[in-house]
Design a protein around this motif. Structure first.
Motif, PDB file in Angstrom:
ATOM      1  N   LEU A 166       0.801  -1.223   0.000  1.00  0.00           N
ATOM      2  CA  LEU A 166       0.000   0.000   0.000  1.00  0.00           C
ATOM      3  C   LEU A 166       0.837   1.277   0.000  1.00  0.00           C
ATOM      4  N   PRO A 167       1.912   1.372   0.797  1.00  0.00           N
ATOM      5  CA  PRO A 167       2.688   2.624   0.815  1.00  0.00           C
ATOM      6  C   PRO A 167       3.194   3.065  -0.557  1.00  0.00           C
ATOM      7  N   LEU A 168       3.389   2.116  -1.483  1.00  0.00           N
ATOM      8  CA  LEU A 168       3.869   2.458  -2.822  1.00  0.00           C
ATOM      9  C   LEU A 168       2.812   3.189  -3.642  1.00  0.00           C
ATOM     10  N   HIS A 169       1.544   3.051  -3.264  1.00  0.00           N
ATOM     11  CA  HIS A 169       0.445   3.594  -4.065  1.00  0.00           C
ATOM     12  C   HIS A 169      -0.486   4.501  -3.256  1.00  0.00           C
ATOM     13  N   GLN A 170      -0.192   4.666  -2.002  1.00  0.00           N
ATOM     14  CA  GLN A 170      -1.108   5.363  -1.102  1.00  0.00           C
ATOM     15  C   GLN A 170      -1.328   6.816  -1.473  1.00  0.00           C
ATOM     16  N   ASP A 171      -0.290   7.512  -1.897  1.00  0.00           N
ATOM     17  CA  ASP A 171      -0.424   8.931  -2.224  1.00  0.00           C
ATOM     18  C   ASP A 171      -1.410   9.151  -3.366  1.00  0.00           C
ATOM     19  N   ILE A 172      -1.309   8.317  -4.396  1.00  0.00           N
ATOM     20  CA  ILE A 172      -2.223   8.449  -5.546  1.00  0.00           C
ATOM     21  C   ILE A 172      -3.655   8.139  -5.122  1.00  0.00           C
ATOM     22  N   LEU A 173      -3.828   7.080  -4.356  1.00  0.00           N
ATOM     23  CA  LEU A 173      -5.164   6.694  -3.906  1.00  0.00           C
ATOM     24  C   LEU A 173      -5.784   7.767  -3.025  1.00  0.00           C
ATOM     25  N   LYS A 174      -4.998   8.331  -2.139  1.00  0.00           N
ATOM     26  CA  LYS A 174      -5.493   9.374  -1.241  1.00  0.00           C
ATOM     27  C   LYS A 174      -5.856  10.630  -2.018  1.00  0.00           C
ATOM     28  N   GLU A 175      -5.035  10.981  -2.987  1.00  0.00           N
ATOM     29  CA  GLU A 175      -5.290  12.190  -3.779  1.00  0.00           C
ATOM     30  C   GLU A 175      -6.598  12.092  -4.549  1.00  0.00           C
ATOM     31  N   ILE A 176      -6.880  10.935  -5.123  1.00  0.00           N
ATOM     32  CA  ILE A 176      -8.071  10.785  -5.966  1.00  0.00           C
ATOM     33  C   ILE A 176      -9.318  10.456  -5.145  1.00  0.00           C
ATOM     34  N   LEU A 177      -9.163   9.641  -4.110  1.00  0.00           N
ATOM     35  CA  LEU A 177     -10.320   9.182  -3.345  1.00  0.00           C
ATOM     36  C   LEU A 177     -10.662  10.065  -2.160  1.00  0.00           C
ATOM     37  N   GLY A 178      -9.694  10.809  -1.645  1.00  0.00           N
ATOM     38  CA  GLY A 178      -9.948  11.664  -0.486  1.00  0.00           C
ATOM     39  C   GLY A 178     -10.413  10.861   0.710  1.00  0.00           C
ATOM     40  N   ASP A 179     -11.447  11.340   1.376  1.00  0.00           N
ATOM     41  CA  ASP A 179     -11.950  10.699   2.600  1.00  0.00           C
ATOM     42  C   ASP A 179     -12.662   9.384   2.330  1.00  0.00           C
ATOM     43  N   LYS A 180     -12.937   9.091   1.066  1.00  0.00           N
ATOM     44  CA  LYS A 180     -13.590   7.821   0.737  1.00  0.00           C
ATOM     45  C   LYS A 180     -12.641   6.633   0.957  1.00  0.00           C
ATOM     46  N   ALA A 181     -11.343   6.895   0.946  1.00  0.00           N
ATOM     47  CA  ALA A 181     -10.354   5.840   1.145  1.00  0.00           C
ATOM     48  C   ALA A 181     -10.097   5.618   2.632  1.00  0.00           C
ATOM     49  N   VAL A 182     -10.196   4.372   3.049  1.00  0.00           N
ATOM     50  CA  VAL A 182      -9.862   3.984   4.421  1.00  0.00           C
ATOM     51  C   VAL A 182      -8.701   3.010   4.330  1.00  0.00           C
ATOM     52  N   PHE A 183      -7.586   3.359   4.935  1.00  0.00           N
ATOM     53  CA  PHE A 183      -6.389   2.528   4.820  1.00  0.00           C
ATOM     54  C   PHE A 183      -6.263   1.594   6.021  1.00  0.00           C
ATOM     55  N   ALA A 184      -6.075   0.334   5.728  1.00  0.00           N
ATOM     56  CA  ALA A 184      -5.996  -0.677   6.781  1.00  0.00           C
ATOM     57  C   ALA A 184      -4.796  -0.432   7.688  1.00  0.00           C
ATOM     58  N   GLU A 185      -4.920  -0.894   8.931  1.00  0.00           N
ATOM     59  CA  GLU A 185      -3.797  -0.820   9.858  1.00  0.00           C
ATOM     60  C   GLU A 185      -2.710  -1.813   9.440  1.00  0.00           C
ATOM     61  N   ILE A 186      -1.497  -1.577   9.915  1.00  0.00           N
ATOM     62  CA  ILE A 186      -0.379  -2.430   9.507  1.00  0.00           C
ATOM     63  C   ILE A 186      -0.589  -3.889   9.921  1.00  0.00           C
ATOM     64  N   THR A 187      -1.364  -4.122  10.953  1.00  0.00           N
ATOM     65  CA  THR A 187      -1.630  -5.491  11.395  1.00  0.00           C
ATOM     66  C   THR A 187      -2.631  -6.213  10.498  1.00  0.00           C
ATOM     67  N   GLU A 188      -3.213  -5.497   9.543  1.00  0.00           N
ATOM     68  CA  GLU A 188      -4.235  -6.079   8.672  1.00  0.00           C
ATOM     69  C   GLU A 188      -3.724  -6.320   7.256  1.00  0.00           C
ATOM     70  N   HIS A 189      -2.433  -6.074   7.020  1.00  0.00           N
ATOM     71  CA  HIS A 189      -1.899  -6.189   5.659  1.00  0.00           C
ATOM     72  C   HIS A 189      -1.441  -7.600   5.298  1.00  0.00           C
TER      73      HIS A 189
END
Length: 234
Positions: A166-189
């Motif tokens: 996820l960290p490799l793609h998180q910036d793009i996902l956050k930029e486009i999705l905004g608050d609609k994106a919920v990122f899992a905790e590190i224990t859930e990866h």
């Protein structure tokens, strides 16, 4: 019914043992080490710890991809060999479905698991839990992150996004999705092998000799070879 689950489709190595409705044990590691020399010792160690003999196994369940071409092949080959040798059923489960189940079982919305596929691409799909059962909303696919995020943005619900890459793609996902994106905790990866066993418990049995993994795309070397063969014929 004792089920052995095997997942070597990505960096995470997962081995699980499920007996009926009880998780007997799990082995999980997230290391950049060769699965080929570690998976059989991990299986043996877990089975010894749980006092389970190979002859007591009722089924083998394997993560069938997508993911690392070599990783998928290792797990599938071992699973097929064990199922054939022990003469027990074999079932395959999408590696993405396992990750979605491991992170999003109690999430109220959609789940988009992902594995990095290099060059801005990801292996991903869209899943949802309804009444405790997971269903596929969009099929597993190989897609650019910049193309996937706008598709998710069209949805009416929040999307849980999970995966060690996820960290490799998180910036793009956050930029486009905004608050609609919920990122899992590190224990859930990490995809859990117990979830793999549970998902595979009721999957159709497959003939080990004809079982086919889901690479989604060919390995780069194989693709280049096929292209060269085509060029020679032309």
């Amino acid at each position: 019914m004792k089920i052995l689950s095997i997942d070597t489709s990505n960096y995470v190595l997962g081995i699980g043992l499920l007996d009926g409705n009880q998780v007997m044990g799990e082995y999980i590691s997230n290391l950049k080490k060769n699965h080929s020399v570690r998976v059989m010792p991990a299986i043996q160690t877990l089975m010894n710890e749980c006092n389970v003999k190979p002859a007591e196994l009722s089924k083998i369940v394997v993560a069938k991809g997508p993911g690392s071409y070599t990783g998928v092949r290792i797990g599938v080959t071992i699973a097929k060999t064990l199922a054939w040798t022990l003469n027990i059923p074999l079932s395959g489960v999408s590696s993405l479905e396992v990750l979605a189940a491991s992170s999003g079982r109690h999430f109220n919305g959609f789940v988009s698991p992902l594995f990095d596929a290099r060059r801005g691409q990801i292996y991903t799909g869209l899943y949802q839990f309804e009444e405790g059962r997971i269903s596929s909303i969009m099929e597993d696919q190989l897609i650019m992150t910049t193309d996937w995020a706008p598709k998710l943005n069209e949805l009416s619900q929040n999307i849980l996004i999970a995966g060690n890459d996820l960290p490799l793609h998180q910036d793009i996902l956050k930029e486009i999705l905004g608050d609609k994106a919920v990122f899992a905790e590190i224990t859930e990866h990490n995809p859990r092998p117990a979830e793999l066993a549970l998902l595979g418990r009721n999957k159709p049995d497959e003939d080990p000799h004809h079982f086919v993994p889901n690479y989604i795309r060919l390995a780069e070397a194989e693709a280049k070879w096929l292209e060269s063969q085509s060029n020679q014929k032309n």
